[in-house]
Structures are given as C-alpha cells and as structure tokens.
Design a protein around this motif. Structure first.
Motif, PDB file in Angstrom:
ATOM      1  N   LYS A   1       5.307  -1.379   6.528  1.00  0.00           N
ATOM      2  CA  LYS A   1       5.164   0.102   6.897  1.00  0.00           C
ATOM      3  C   LYS A   1       4.336   0.644   5.966  1.00  0.00           C
ATOM      4  CE  LYS A   1       9.348   0.307   9.904  1.00  0.00           C
ATOM      5  NZ  LYS A   1      10.708   0.972  10.118  1.00  0.00           N
ATOM      6  N   GLU A   2       4.874   0.555   4.661  1.00  0.00           N
ATOM      7  CA  GLU A   2       3.927   1.266   3.474  1.00  0.00           C
ATOM      8  C   GLU A   2       2.398   0.701   3.783  1.00  0.00           C
ATOM      9  OE1 GLU A   2       4.168   1.658  -1.349  1.00  0.00           O
ATOM     10  OE2 GLU A   2       5.714   1.102  -0.012  1.00  0.00           O
TER      11      GLU A   2
ATOM     12  N   VAL B   1       0.772  -0.203   6.114  1.00  0.00           N
ATOM     13  CA  VAL B   1       0.103   0.246   7.165  1.00  0.00           C
ATOM     14  C   VAL B   1       0.047   1.784   7.169  1.00  0.00           C
ATOM     15  CG1 VAL B   1       0.341   0.999   9.803  1.00  0.00           C
ATOM     16  CG2 VAL B   1       0.828  -1.300   8.848  1.00  0.00           C
ATOM     17  N   ARG B   2       0.660   2.603   6.631  1.00  0.00           N
ATOM     18  CA  ARG B   2       0.545   4.021   6.182  1.00  0.00           C
ATOM     19  C   ARG B   2      -0.525   4.030   5.130  1.00  0.00           C
ATOM     20  NH1 ARG B   2       6.411   4.221   5.369  1.00  0.00           N
ATOM     21  NH2 ARG B   2       7.360   4.836   7.204  1.00  0.00           N
ATOM     22  N   GLY B   3      -0.706   3.424   4.065  1.00  0.00           N
ATOM     23  CA  GLY B   3      -1.553   3.322   3.072  1.00  0.00           C
ATOM     24  C   GLY B   3      -3.023   3.149   3.846  1.00  0.00           C
TER      25      GLY B   3
ATOM     26  N   LEU C   1      -3.973   3.362   6.912  1.00  0.00           N
ATOM     27  CA  LEU C   1      -4.282   4.517   7.712  1.00  0.00           C
ATOM     28  C   LEU C   1      -4.788   5.792   7.176  1.00  0.00           C
ATOM     29  CD1 LEU C   1      -1.384   4.642  10.377  1.00  0.00           C
ATOM     30  CD2 LEU C   1      -3.763   4.052  10.888  1.00  0.00           C
ATOM     31  N   VAL C   2      -4.193   6.155   5.954  1.00  0.00           N
ATOM     32  CA  VAL C   2      -4.693   7.286   4.907  1.00  0.00           C
ATOM     33  C   VAL C   2      -6.118   6.880   4.468  1.00  0.00           C
ATOM     34  CG1 VAL C   2      -4.501   8.484   2.704  1.00  0.00           C
ATOM     35  CG2 VAL C   2      -2.744   8.153   4.212  1.00  0.00           C
TER      36      VAL C   2
ATOM     37  N   LEU D   1      -3.041  14.734   4.919  1.00  0.00           N
ATOM     38  CA  LEU D   1      -2.345  13.430   5.137  1.00  0.00           C
ATOM     39  C   LEU D   1      -1.966  12.669   3.892  1.00  0.00           C
ATOM     40  CD1 LEU D   1      -1.843  11.513   7.475  1.00  0.00           C
ATOM     41  CD2 LEU D   1      -4.044  10.829   7.270  1.00  0.00           C
TER      42      LEU D   1
ATOM     43  N   TYR E   1       1.551  11.288   2.557  1.00  0.00           N
ATOM     44  CA  TYR E   1       1.503  10.014   2.001  1.00  0.00           C
ATOM     45  C   TYR E   1       2.325   9.946   0.736  1.00  0.00           C
ATOM     46  CZ  TYR E   1       0.822   5.075   0.812  1.00  0.00           C
ATOM     47  OH  TYR E   1       0.872   4.138   0.391  1.00  0.00           O
TER      48      TYR E   1
ATOM     49  N   SER F   1       5.898  11.151   0.567  1.00  0.00           N
ATOM     50  CA  SER F   1       6.943  10.276   1.128  1.00  0.00           C
ATOM     51  C   SER F   1       7.134   9.173   0.188  1.00  0.00           C
ATOM     52  CB  SER F   1       6.442   9.914   2.586  1.00  0.00           C
ATOM     53  OG  SER F   1       5.255   8.986   2.292  1.00  0.00           O
TER      54      SER F   1
END
Length: 362
Positions: A281-282, A284-286, A288-289, A329, A333, A336
């Motif tokens: 998950k981390e 994927v978030r990175g 996306l950013v 965004l 990130y 979080s």
C-alpha cells in the motif's frame, strides 16, 4: 499580459524538486527494506544450517543412548531369551526389565536383535555342524564349544566384531544345547538298549538253568534331559562404573541437544514471524504521488513551454490548481507516513516503559 515562461519554468523546477524528494524517499525506504530482508535471509540460512548440524549430532547421541540402554536390557537373560524366541511384546519386555526407551525404540531394537539372532543361529549352526564327527561327540566335548571367544577366533564365516556379540554368544549356546540334547538322547537310548539286552540274557538264563545269575554291572547314572532353570531374571554382568557414567553423559547430551533444537526452532520462527514484508500500500501511494507530480507538475508545463506561449491562456492558468493539488497530495502522503511512524515509535516506547516498570516493581 506578461510572458508565462518564467511561471512555467518555476512550476517545472518546483515539481521536479518535489518529484526527486518522493523518489529519493521511496528508493531509500525500499533499499533499506531489501537490505534488512537480505540480512534476515542470511541469518535464517545460518540458523537452518546450525539446526541441521544439531539434529545430526542429536541423532547420533540418541542412537548411542538407545544402543547403551538396549545393551543393559539384553543383559537380562530372560529378556534376551524372549526376544530371540520371537516374543516381541512391549508390555512383556517392560515387565521383565523396565527401561526409559519409548515403545517405538524398544520395538525397533527388539526386532533388530531378533533378526541378528536368526542370522547368527543359521551361521553358527552351519559352522558347528561342519565339524567332523560332531554328531558323535560326547557331552563334555560339546560343552567346550560354548566358549564364544574361541569359536569366533577359530571358525570361518563368523564376523570378527559382530554388532550384537551377546546375541551371537546366545545363539552359539542354543546350537550347542541342541547337540548336547541329541548326545544325551543317544546316551539314554544306548542305556535302554543295554538294559533290554541284559533282560533278555536273564530270561535266557532262567530258561536254561532255571534261574538267572546276579548282575554285577554298575548302574549308570540317569541324567535328566533338561535341568530346570530359575525364572527370576539373571544378569550376566552388572553395569560397570564407566558404563554408568557414559549412560549419564549420553542422557545429559541428549537433553542439551533437545534444548538447542528447541532454541534454534524458536529463533527461526521468530525471524520468520518478523520477516520484512514489502508494504504494498505504501509503495502504491508513493507511486501515485510520483505519477501525479510527474504528469501535472513536470510533463504538462514542459509540453506548454515547448509551444513557446507568449501570454497566459486558460490552460496555463489551470496549472496553478493542478500544481496546488499535487503539492497537497505530497503533504498528505508525508503526513500519513509520519503518523504511522509516530504510532510505531509510541508503541515501542510504551512496551519498553511497561517492561521497565515490571522489572523495577518488587
């Protein structure tokens, strides 16, 4: 209106800087995870190799301990008799001689002894019966054959160092006992024939002379075919002090090896349980950013700059909001991630504090 090129260049530079920050953070994060994973795998491989070595050493120690306990068991003549005759029953063996061996170990040893006895009996039967005129030998001569050391040294086909010497000696005694029984049977039959001949002679004397002459022959001693043996366990030799000490040493070595195996298995389980797991998950978030910053903050301004605009257009004006969205965004990130890191640190600090209080409390 003013030239929008400085604005686009500034936005591109700022976005590229934020992009490099996120990219460097992700690279350092996952490079660290990979290094930690490799260290764990290396420790795990070393522990597994050490565990395999300990198990091999424990297996050898256990085999030596089982062999020693088995030797002590089969020093009991009634136990050896039962096993050689094929009476392989755990309850019966335990009643005759208590032992720390498990049922599985006791059965395995008993079957091994029985198979060795069958082989030893067949071999010794062939060797002894190959001796010339053995079938006509007297009892005293046959008794001399019970000397296991002399028979092993003189006869061919007998192992110089058999695995179970007591079993071979027991088998030799059985073979010789059979020959002794046959010799005693021949002797009784000869005495019976001699008695019948004397009776016939007496009958002839009475028929011819009217009476029989006195028999001056000395009556032979009647030896029973079998001599009753006591049913109590007979121990051929008490365990020596050296054997008793070896028994203690092997028991201690087994206990030590079992503890080492338990400790190694527990450590392997701990490493496997706390093995590094890639935070998908981390990641994927990175990504996306990074994608948002790259597209909205770098690619779009560069495309507009390549067209050489001389004034602000609605498209260029909209880049303000896309840049602001990408910046927010990025902030979300990082916030979080910082929150998750703070919770982990607080949890570890709480555990350490509670452990310190427990140790300080009386």
């Amino acid at each position: 209106m003013s030239n929008p090129m400085p604005f686009l260049a500034t936005m591109t530079g700022a976005s590229a800087g934020m992009f490099s920050i996120v990219a460097g953070f992700l690279v350092s994060r996952f490079v660290g995870l990979d290094s930690e994973q490799q260290a764990n795998e290396r420790d795990l491989n070393e522990l597994e190799e050490e565990l395999a070595t300990i198990r091999q050493r424990a297996a050898k120690t256990t085999a030596a301990w089982v062999r020693l306990e088995a030797e002590l068991i089969f020093e009991m003549e009634n136990v050896l008799d039962a096993v050689c005759e094929g009476n392989i029953d755990v309850d019966t063996l335990r009643r005759r001689c208590p032992t720390p061996l498990s049922d599985e170990q006791l059965l395995e040893v008993a079957h091994d002894v029985h198979q060795h006895y069958l082989k030893a009996f067949d071999t010794l039967h062939t060797v002894i019966h190959a001796i010339p005129n053995i079938a006509e030998a007297e009892v005293d001569q046959l008794e001399d054959l019970k000397d296991w050391d002399e028979v092993r040294a003189a006869a061919k086909g007998i192992p110089a160092e058999p695995e179970w010497p007591d079993v071979w000696e027991h088998a030799l005694g059985r073979v010789v006992d059979e020959l002794i029984e046959a010799a005693e049977r021949r002797k009784r039959e000869a005495q019976e024939r001699e008695r019948e001949i004397r009776e016939r002679e007496k009958a002839m004397q009475r028929a011819i002379f009217g009476r029989s002459f006195p028999d001056f022959t000395v009556p032979s001693l009647q030896i029973p075919a079998t001599i009753p043996m006591p049913s109590a366990p007979l121990l051929r030799g008490q365990p020596s002090q050296e054997r008793a000490q070896r028994r203690i040493d092997l028991s201690n070595a087994r206990a030590t090896a079992e503890r080492q195996i338990e400790d190694a298995e527990a450590e392997i389980q701990r490493i496997q349980r706390h093995s590094v797991v890639v935070p998908i998950k981390e990641l994927v978030r990175g990504l996306l950013v990074l994608l948002t910053l790259g597209v909205l903050g770098v690619v779009n301004p560069l495309l507009l700059m390549s067209q050489g605009p001389e004034e602000y257009t609605p498209t260029i004006e909209s880049l303000r909001w896309t840049f602001l969205f990408a910046f927010l965004l990025l902030v979300i990130y990082l916030a979080s991630f910082a929150g998750r890191l703070w919770r982990k640190v607080s949890k570890l600090t709480g555990h350490a504090g509670s452990s310190t209080q427990k140790e300080a409390s009386p």
